[in-house]
Design an enzyme around this catalytic site. Structure first.
Site, PDB file in Angstrom:
ATOM      1  N   ARG A   1       0.955  -1.233   0.021  1.00 60.68           N
ATOM      2  CA  ARG A   1      -0.075  -0.026  -0.097  1.00 60.68           C
ATOM      3  C   ARG A   1       0.834   1.291  -0.020  1.00 60.68           C
ATOM      4  O   ARG A   1       0.615   2.176  -1.012  1.00 60.68           O
ATOM      5  CB  ARG A   1      -0.912  -0.132   1.230  1.00 60.68           C
ATOM      6  CG  ARG A   1      -1.974  -1.190   0.956  1.00 60.68           C
ATOM      7  CD  ARG A   1      -3.054  -1.114   2.086  1.00 60.68           C
ATOM      8  NE  ARG A   1      -4.013  -2.149   2.285  1.00 60.68           N
ATOM      9  CZ  ARG A   1      -3.893  -3.095   3.002  1.00 60.68           C
ATOM     10  NH1 ARG A   1      -3.097  -3.115   4.023  1.00 60.68           N
ATOM     11  NH2 ARG A   1      -4.649  -4.285   2.858  1.00 60.68           N
ATOM     12  N   ASP A  53     -16.359  -1.241  -4.966  1.00 61.95           N
ATOM     13  CA  ASP A  53     -16.347  -2.661  -4.264  1.00 61.95           C
ATOM     14  C   ASP A  53     -17.899  -2.914  -4.493  1.00 61.95           C
ATOM     15  O   ASP A  53     -18.767  -2.026  -4.212  1.00 61.95           O
ATOM     16  CB  ASP A  53     -16.203  -2.626  -2.751  1.00 61.95           C
ATOM     17  CG  ASP A  53     -15.565  -3.969  -2.197  1.00 61.95           C
ATOM     18  OD1 ASP A  53     -14.274  -4.074  -2.108  1.00 61.95           O
ATOM     19  OD2 ASP A  53     -16.294  -4.722  -2.042  1.00 61.95           O
ATOM     20  N   SER A  54     -18.026  -4.248  -4.473  1.00 62.14           N
ATOM     21  CA  SER A  54     -19.367  -4.616  -4.545  1.00 62.14           C
ATOM     22  C   SER A  54     -20.203  -4.804  -3.401  1.00 62.14           C
ATOM     23  O   SER A  54     -21.385  -4.945  -3.155  1.00 62.14           O
ATOM     24  CB  SER A  54     -19.360  -6.058  -5.265  1.00 62.14           C
ATOM     25  OG  SER A  54     -18.463  -6.924  -4.474  1.00 62.14           O
ATOM     26  N   ASN A  89     -20.001  -3.438  -9.453  1.00 64.24           N
ATOM     27  CA  ASN A  89     -19.439  -4.667  -9.765  1.00 64.24           C
ATOM     28  C   ASN A  89     -18.189  -3.918 -10.850  1.00 64.24           C
ATOM     29  O   ASN A  89     -18.397  -3.225 -11.826  1.00 64.24           O
ATOM     30  CB  ASN A  89     -20.360  -5.605 -10.765  1.00 64.24           C
ATOM     31  CG  ASN A  89     -19.607  -6.831 -11.459  1.00 64.24           C
ATOM     32  OD1 ASN A  89     -18.162  -6.729 -11.677  1.00 64.24           O
ATOM     33  ND2 ASN A  89     -20.074  -7.652 -11.418  1.00 64.24           N
ATOM     34  N   CYS A 148      -4.077 -12.704  -6.091  1.00 67.62           N
ATOM     35  CA  CYS A 148      -3.678 -13.516  -4.829  1.00 67.62           C
ATOM     36  C   CYS A 148      -3.983 -15.030  -5.012  1.00 67.62           C
ATOM     37  O   CYS A 148      -4.119 -15.746  -4.406  1.00 67.62           O
ATOM     38  CB  CYS A 148      -4.622 -12.842  -3.898  1.00 67.62           C
ATOM     39  SG  CYS A 148      -6.287 -12.997  -3.970  1.00 67.62           S
TER      40      CYS A 148
HETATM   41  N1  SAH Z   1      -7.608  -4.268  -2.131  1.00 68.12           N
HETATM   42  C1  SAH Z   1      -8.011  -4.377  -0.563  1.00 68.12           C
HETATM   43  C2  SAH Z   1      -8.578  -6.149  -0.731  1.00 68.12           C
HETATM   44  C3  SAH Z   1      -9.512  -6.544  -1.668  1.00 68.12           C
HETATM   45  S1  SAH Z   1     -10.287  -7.943  -1.350  1.00 68.12           S
HETATM   46  C4  SAH Z   1      -7.342  -4.133   0.518  1.00 68.12           C
HETATM   47  O1  SAH Z   1      -6.217  -3.497   0.298  1.00 68.12           O
HETATM   48  O2  SAH Z   1      -7.595  -4.229   1.546  1.00 68.12           O
HETATM   49  C5  SAH Z   1     -11.432  -7.983  -2.622  1.00 68.12           C
HETATM   50  C6  SAH Z   1     -12.653  -7.131  -2.530  1.00 68.12           C
HETATM   51  O3  SAH Z   1     -13.354  -7.339  -3.888  1.00 68.12           O
HETATM   52  C7  SAH Z   1     -13.600  -7.620  -1.478  1.00 68.12           C
HETATM   53  O4  SAH Z   1     -13.915  -6.450  -0.580  1.00 68.12           O
HETATM   54  C8  SAH Z   1     -14.907  -8.032  -1.985  1.00 68.12           C
HETATM   55  O5  SAH Z   1     -15.838  -7.434  -1.458  1.00 68.12           O
HETATM   56  C9  SAH Z   1     -14.568  -7.132  -3.589  1.00 68.12           C
HETATM   57  N2  SAH Z   1     -15.288  -7.940  -5.019  1.00 68.12           N
HETATM   58  C10 SAH Z   1     -15.309  -8.949  -4.998  1.00 68.12           C
HETATM   59  N3  SAH Z   1     -15.870  -9.226  -6.477  1.00 68.12           N
HETATM   60  C11 SAH Z   1     -16.267  -7.956  -6.849  1.00 68.12           C
HETATM   61  C12 SAH Z   1     -16.628  -7.292  -7.869  1.00 68.12           C
HETATM   62  N4  SAH Z   1     -16.939  -8.318  -8.982  1.00 68.12           N
HETATM   63  N5  SAH Z   1     -16.707  -5.961  -8.080  1.00 68.12           N
HETATM   64  C13 SAH Z   1     -16.499  -5.493  -7.095  1.00 68.12           C
HETATM   65  N6  SAH Z   1     -15.997  -5.574  -6.037  1.00 68.12           N
HETATM   66  C14 SAH Z   1     -15.723  -7.082  -5.931  1.00 68.12           C
END
Ligand code: SAH
Length: 397
Positions: free
Chosen positions: A213, A251-252, A280, A341
């Protein structure tokens, strides 16, 4: 070893991976089992000629039939776990010194404790017992942790789906001491973050991205940033702290975006510098392209798209799609910070996917930095599967 202890005898020629100290014995490698070990019970693993190979936790229902605790004949007792836990925690002393800090204290196989995850959030520990072996030793492990790490409470988040493969039901709740508050505040790189260890993803926060980050944020000063898959805003907060002009988080999940908003307030950032979009990512990126919106930096940190080899093709297409859509909305000479990941997507494949995306987007891109998981998520050389997080920072011409 008493004579009654169970023994797992491998098929001929199937001892090779154990001789290379890989900690998993797959069901297909097992010739026969002497005795009738219960789930999680310690069993010796021997080659077809009787040669001792290791000693580990047996699980009759899992494809991973034995997870090795030790490759020598040491006894697997409470003292064994005390030694292993002390070693893992000893390596993280510097991180433990920060009062409201958060870090991973035990990272499963890579710390020699297959199936065990222990994360520390300030004054609380959060534990995941993901296997029959760790489940069997739970009480001892909790008692040892309570002695080793000064903390107010230890909370269990063994509600991960993988437990089903080990024949275990999901469990959640206090294991020792006090119940953690619903909104725990941790501090990472000078930023305050609310963590919900009761219901948040994993144990509450994505600790594996802790080092990435601030690295990504270092390129965000004065820039417009789009943080896709933002969760509670980890990258967004880092970018704002580093002087980003504006950050949009997608975020979704509405719930995680609400926490992201609260995190913004908690750190005193001007709300006009941030937008939160509940949607999405696949759709929102297309909408932005149609609207002609541009961002100087796009961050893509999606959830794990691949759970098994069967999904590899489909997941590769999904990774390509978001990278393609992202490159279409990056300003000239802008940047893309893109992550995966999924352990099954190896770094070379990931790079190829991002390259294919750049070809389709008609954008020349070059890598200026590579990312991996934070140092408290080590990768034991005998367990390469432990390396799962990878990322690229690209300049997109
Ligand atoms: N970047 C974040 C961690 C991401 S985890 C950090 O630094 O903490 C992945 C995230 O993607 C989750 O919060 C989940 O709710 C979201 N997610 C999953 N599929 C998605 C989609 N199709 N569109 C938007 N968000 C999504």
């Amino acid at each position: 070893m008493s004579r009654s202890e169970p023994i797992v005898i491998l098929k001929r020629g199937r001892e090779k991976s154990l001789l290379r100290r890989h900690p998993w014995v797959f069901s297909g490698a097992v010739g026969r089992v002497k005795g009738s070990p219960e789930p999680g019970q310690t069993a010796d693993v021997v080659a077809s000629d009787g040669r001792f190979l290791g000693r580990g936790a047996y699980c009759p229902s899992s494809q991973i039939r034995v997870r090795i605790w030790a490759f020598d004949q040491q006894q697997i007792t409470r003292e064994f776990f005390a030694r292993k836990l002390a070693a893992a925690i000893g390596r993280r002393q510097a991180q433990l010194a920060v009062a409201e800090g958060a870090c991973r204290l035990v990272h499963g196989e890579s710390d020699g404790l297959p199936g065990l995850v222990i994360d520390r959030y300030g004054q609380y520990l959060v534990a995941q017992f993901l296997t029959a072996g760790t489940e069997r030793w739970k009480q001892d492990i909790v008692a040892i942790l309570a002695e080793l790490v000064p903390c107010r409470g230890i909370f269990e988040r063994s509600d991960a789906a993988v437990r089903a493969k080990e024949g275990l039901a999901p469990v959640k709740g206090v294991l020792w001491g006090r119940e953690p508050p619903r909104r725990l505040i941790i501090e990472q790189a000078g930023i305050k973050i609310l963590v919900d260890v009761h219901n948040g993803h994993k144990t509450g926060f994505y600790l594996d991205q802790a080092e990435n980050r601030p690295l990504v944020a270092g390129y965000c000063r004065g820039k417009t940033v789009l943080n896709c898959f933002s969760y509670t805003g980890g990258f967004s907060l880092a970018a704002l702290a580093a002087g980003a002009a504006h950050v949009t988080s997608i975020d979704s999940s509405k719930a995680v975006l609400d926490t992201a908003g609260r995190n913004l307030e908690l750190n005193g950032f001007d709300p006009s510098r941030a937008d939160f979009v509940n949607g999405n990512v696949f759709d929102v990126l297309r909408k932005y392209r149609d609207q002609g919106r541009r961002f100087d930096m796009v961050i893509l940190d999606p959830p794990k798209f691949v759970e098994s080899y069967n999904h590899l093709k489909k997941a590769s297409r999904a990774y390509k799609d978001i990278n393609l859509q992202a490159m279409r909305i990056i300003s000239p000479e802008g940047m893309l910070a893109t992550f995966s990941c999924s352990g099954l997507i190896e770094p070379a494949l990931f790079q190829k996917i991002v390259f294919d995306a750049s070809l389709d987007a008609g954008r020349q891109a070059c890598i200026i930095r590579r990312f991996s998981q934070a140092e408290d998520h080590p990768v034991a050389l005998n367990f390469p599967e432990g390396a799962y997080l990878k990322g690229l920072l690209c300049i997109v011409e």
